[in-house]
Structure formats: C-alpha cells, structure tokens
Write an enzyme that holds these catalytic residues in place. Structure first.
Site, mmCIF file in Angstrom:
data_model
loop_
_atom_site.group_PDB
_atom_site.id
_atom_site.type_symbol
_atom_site.label_atom_id
_atom_site.label_comp_id
_atom_site.label_asym_id
_atom_site.label_seq_id
_atom_site.Cartn_x
_atom_site.Cartn_y
_atom_site.Cartn_z
ATOM 1 N N GLU A 270 34.302 27.720 52.785
ATOM 2 C CA GLU A 270 33.194 26.965 52.181
ATOM 3 C C GLU A 270 33.591 26.298 50.867
ATOM 4 O O GLU A 270 32.867 26.356 49.875
ATOM 5 C CB GLU A 270 31.981 27.884 51.997
ATOM 6 C CG GLU A 270 31.475 28.441 53.320
ATOM 7 C CD GLU A 270 30.418 29.527 53.168
ATOM 8 O OE1 GLU A 270 30.064 29.852 52.017
ATOM 9 O OE2 GLU A 270 29.956 30.061 54.193
ATOM 10 N N GLU B 35 30.624 30.470 63.742
ATOM 11 C CA GLU B 35 29.671 31.521 63.358
ATOM 12 C C GLU B 35 28.278 31.218 63.911
ATOM 13 O O GLU B 35 27.271 31.395 63.215
ATOM 14 C CB GLU B 35 29.601 31.655 61.829
ATOM 15 C CG GLU B 35 30.942 31.889 61.154
ATOM 16 C CD GLU B 35 30.848 31.968 59.633
ATOM 17 O OE1 GLU B 35 29.727 32.180 59.117
ATOM 18 O OE2 GLU B 35 31.888 31.819 58.965
#
Length: 570
Positions: A332, A439
């Site tokens: 991220e 995910e």
C-alpha cells in the site's frame, strides 16, 4: 453550480447525437495491447453502425467546439440526458486529447438525477495525440444520467472522438465473458495416434487428467489453521495457493527489536508445503505508519530506521527465498508513505531493488486497495498504480525485475461495477505484467454470493489476471466478512459459489474415444483444454499391450493447430 470534486473539474458532454440500445456489437472485451497503451495521431474509425451513444469532434481542423472546464469549476453547458435501466451494464469508450498539457488525467463521470456522481473510468491524456478512455456504469437505479468528462486541470479543454455508450443485459455480458474465457483460458489440442509406420491406430481411448491448473483460485489463511484439524482438512481439499493474512508481517515476526520469531509462519508454510499449496508472501514491509512494529514507531532517527528496515528485508526474504510465488514488497505504498517520509522519496523503489537482488526469481508486487473496487478512489487509481510500477521498474538495477500488480479487491456490499472493473484491469494490464486479485472480500449482505461470483468471473475473463486469492474461510477461521462455511463446515451460499468456481475452473477428467473407422490413414481427435498440466494415457479396449502414458502441458502459447503425435510400438 460548483463542480469541483476531489480536485477534479467536471465538464458536461454536449451530445449532438445519441442512441442507447442493447446488444453485444461494441466490445469492451477487446484487449488490444496497442489500443490500451498507445497515444495515436488519428483514432481508428468506429465499426459501429447502431446501438450507440455517439459523439465525435472533427479530426480535420481545430475549429470545432471543445468541452471547456471553467477556471472556477463551473458547468457551462446543458447536456442531453441518457436513460439507464437497473439490471443492465453500460460500457463507455472515447478517444480523448487535451488542447494543452500532457500526461493529465481525464475521466468520465455519470451524474444521477439527485446529483450523485458515479465515476466510470479514467486515462492519462495528452495534447498531441489521442488516448482511449474506457469505463462504464452498472446502475442501481433506473433513471436519467448526465455524462461528464473530468480533469485534474483547471481550465482544461478536452476534445473527444468516437464517444460510445453501449447497453448490455447481464446475460449478454456473461456470454461475452464465456466467449473470452474459452479464448484466453483454453487451447485446442489435437491428438494423433499412429504405429511406427505412420498408419493410424483405430479405436484408441485417450484419457486426460489435469494435475495442475495454470489459473489458481486461492484463499488466505491465518494462525487458526494450526489449531483446527477441521480447518486444515477443509482448506487442503480445496485450495492450491494461499497467503498468510498477518503471520509473515513484520509486527508478527519481530514484536521486540532483535527478537525474531518465525515459528507460526514456518508452521503454516510447512502445512502448505505438505499439502501441495503454493504460498504468496504478504508482506515484507507496510508503508502505513500505524502498521509498523510498536518499537519501530518509537524510532526517530532515520539512520536507525534504515538499519532495522534493511535487516527486516534481508531476514524475511532470505529465510523464504525460493519457497514463495511472490512478495508484496512495500504494501500500500500509494495510500501511505511512512518509509518515504522517514527515508526519502525513493525509499520504496530502492527496497524493491534490494528485494530483487535477494530473490531475483520471485514476483515482486505493488499491492493496493480500491484500485478496481472503488470508482471514487483518488489515491490508488489504476493509472497511479501503473505509474508506481513504472517508476519502480525504471529505478537503476530494476530493469529485469519480475514485477506484478496486486489488486486487493475489498469490495463494498453493493452491486460491483463490472464495466469499471474491466476498464481498470485494462489499464493495469497494459503494463504487460501479471495481475492478481490478492485479498478479495465483501461485507455480509443479502446478495453477497451473487456479487462475489460476478467479481470473480469478471477477473477470470480478463487475460491479464493470472490468479485470485480471496480473504475468507470457515467460521472457525475468524474471517467475519467472507464466511464460506459454518462451525460444522457446512457451506454458506458464498461457499457454494467458491466450490462451484473451483470445479468449473478445473478441467474435468475425460476420455476421448476415437472413431472406429477403417478408411482413414490418419485420425486426429480434437479437444479444448484448460491451460495446465495433464497426465495423458493412451490405451486400447481390446489390445492389452497397447498402452502408453505421458505428461502434457497445455499453454496459451500453443499453436491453435497444435497436434500431439503419439507413436505406438507394434
């Protein structure tokens, strides 16, 4: 009317002619690499003759009206409205360019009657050439919408050519998906069985069993799998790839400085290896300041932060070198910038370089959320994720790095915008690197099972997507969003969907009975096979000693006229 939204300025499309109709003639499923990457001097002419919203600027001169985004961000023109119908999917495309400036974002936005803005797609536009903008909308309402262009440039002037909007029913969209799946996930293989003298062997039976699929639908796991035999049995009977949700992360393996403990991660890896389950590494580092080990948060000296960070990279990557299929190196790193603030603007790119040096054979991912799942995203949009990977690859020493894109896929409990997802994957896929959904989950909602199936099928039908990992499991696993089975390991509705897709995306074992003709010198039997590894056995129902077995890998690179020749010794 002020039209400033998240730093973007909206310009309403003035429609000189428009029409919306159903059908499958326009093709958002086209994945031409050149169209998705090139900036062209003259856009290709549309082959569409009907069923479109259509608007074009003349390419012959600059005298035509352009859409101007006012310096104060005001909408200056009235638009013709388009009527949308709930339950349909609308794809959008347009060739766009700017009067001034280069490498600036241009997007399409749909405004509903109550003022809600639905972002439909985006691209980086230039002034000297035309770039293809793709996207769309899956409305959760029936009613009119106004269509806008948006730009990050105040006062931008946008020209567009071949502005097209197409309506699909869900059945039509599914048909296009299935057609593309047949094309990108399968290859046609022809078998020819002969004696050594090249005469055909009549009546042989060719048995095919897939031993490994090229496309994997996997599932995340956590430490609870070590505590529950039922969880282990449930998992091993289904999945061939996983990632650990937390157990390889820095805060899990080094809770106190200098006291590394990989016991849980090692045990989970052993379970995976014992059951033939591949493991994706998640994650070497995390750029979120809140997700650092508590003792790292207390370090204020940048040099000390660098020392402990380098130790972390070396420790975890050398420990698992050669054992993983990929690594999220700096998780991220578009949404967050802890290491950049502490260590400088090139922190992430330099860490990818170190990771590449430690394990040059493993895929190194940029892994972000909201890239495909949230049309309102501003930070980790597809074009920004693409740019991040380009910067990483451009860093000295990273040229030959095996890069990959991880789109996390944390969807909201609403109808997913399949047209936007496809356009986002087009943008990410234009890099030519593998994309994984890493995910995938969704909060519980009445239509969760259907929405999850829609998302997974959309990804599976895109050629750039090479695998999917969902974040879910049985009740005992503690996954509170995507619960796939209850406490007794009975499937939920969403669990049924996952099992259905696992079965569908695995080639069924089959037998090919060749024709018993006697007037043909050569017999070839053709079959369409999902990509992967196979055990093939050739036998004869009444000739006992006529039997041979071999392994076969079916790939997308196979020639469509591929013939597998089997020679039988008489």
């Amino acid at each position: 009317m002020n039209s400033i939204k998240n730093g973007f300025f909206l310009c309403m499309i003035f429609l000189l002619w428009c029409h919306v109709d159903s059908g499958v003639s326009i093709d958002p499923f086209s994945h031409s690499h050149s169209l998705n990457t090139e900036c062209v001097m003259k856009p290709p002419r549309s082959s569409e003759t009907k069923g479109l919203l259509q608007f074009s600027r003349s390419l012959e001169d600059d005298s035509d009206e352009e859409w101007k985004i006012d310096g104060n961000g005001f909408i200056r023109e009235m638009a013709q409205r388009i009527q949308l119908h709930q339950g349909n999917i609308y794809s959008f495309s347009a060739w766009v360019k700017l009067r001034e400036g280069n490498d600036k974002k241009v997007g399409v936005v749909f405004r509903t009657e109550n003022g809600r803005l639905v972002h439909g797609g985006e691209v980086r536009a230039n002034q000297e050439c035309w770039t293809l903008l793709k996207g769309g909308i899956v409305p959760d309402f029936s009613g009119p919408v106004d269509i806008f262009f948006e730009s990050e440039n105040r006062g931008a002037k946008i020209s567009a050519h071949n502005v097209l909007l197409k309506q699909f029913s869900k059945e039509e969209w599914k048909l296009k998906q299935d057609q593309l799946i047949e094309k990108i996930r399968k290859s046609k293989v022809r078998f020819e069985v002969t004696y050594e003298n090249k005469t055909a062997v009549k009546g042989v039976v060719i048995s095919l069993k897939q031993t490994k699929s090229s496309f994997l639908l996997g599932c995340g796991m956590n430490f609870r799998i070590l505590q529950s035999q039922g969880y282990r049995k449930w998992f091993a009977s289904r999945f061939k790839i996983t990632s650990f949700t937390n157990e390889m992360k820095w805060y899990a393996t080094e809770k106190a400085r200098g006291q590394e403990n990989y016991t849980v991660a090692d045990s989970m890896l052993k379970f995976a290896e014992d059951n033939g389950i591949l493991v994706r590494g998640h994650t070497v580092l995390w750029d979120n300041p809140k997700m650092q080990p508590s003792w790292v948060k207390n370090i204020k000296d940048p040099n000390d932060v660098m020392n402990v960070t380098l130790n972390r990279i070396n420790s975890v990557m050398k420990r698992y070198k050669g054992k993983l299929t990929g690594w999220d190196v700096v998780n991220e790193n578009l949404h967050w910038d802890y290491f950049e603030k502490m260590l400088g603007a090139n922190a992430s790119t330099s860490f990818y370089n170190l990771a590449f040096k430690i394990d040059p054979d493993v895929r190194l991912f940029v892994n972000e959320y909201n890239t495909i799942e949230n049309t309102k995203e501003f930070t980790a949009t597809p074009i920004k994720v693409k740019k991040m990977m380009e910067e990483i690859l451009a860093y000295p020493g990273n040229k030959n790095m095996k890069g990959a894109i991880g789109a996390q896929g944390h969807f909201g409990p609403t109808q997913p915008n399949l047209a936007y997802i496809r356009s986002a994957l087009d943008t990410l896929g234009s890099l030519g690197l593998p994309i994984w959904l890493t995910e995938v989950d969704m909060p519980k909602c009445p239509n969760q099972a259907q929405y999850v199936e829609d998302i997974l099928r959309e990804a599976y039908s895109h050629p750039a997507v090479k695998g999917i990992i969902i974040f879910g499991g049985p009740e005992v696993s503690g996954f509170d969003k995507l619960t796939l089975a209850d406490k007794d390991f009975n499937n939920t509705q969403t669990g049924d969907v996952i099992d259905k897709l696992l079965k569908e995306w695995q080639q069924k074992s089959s037998e090919i009975q060749t024709n018993f003709t006697a007037d043909s010198d050569n017999e070839e039997e053709e079959v369409s096979l999902l990509h992967g590894h196979y055990n093939v056995n050739v036998s004869h129902p009444w000739i006992a000693n006529l039997s041979t077995s071999f392994s076969l890998e079916v790939t997308k690179e196979m020639d469509q006229d591929q013939v597998i020749r089997v020679v039988i010794s008489a």
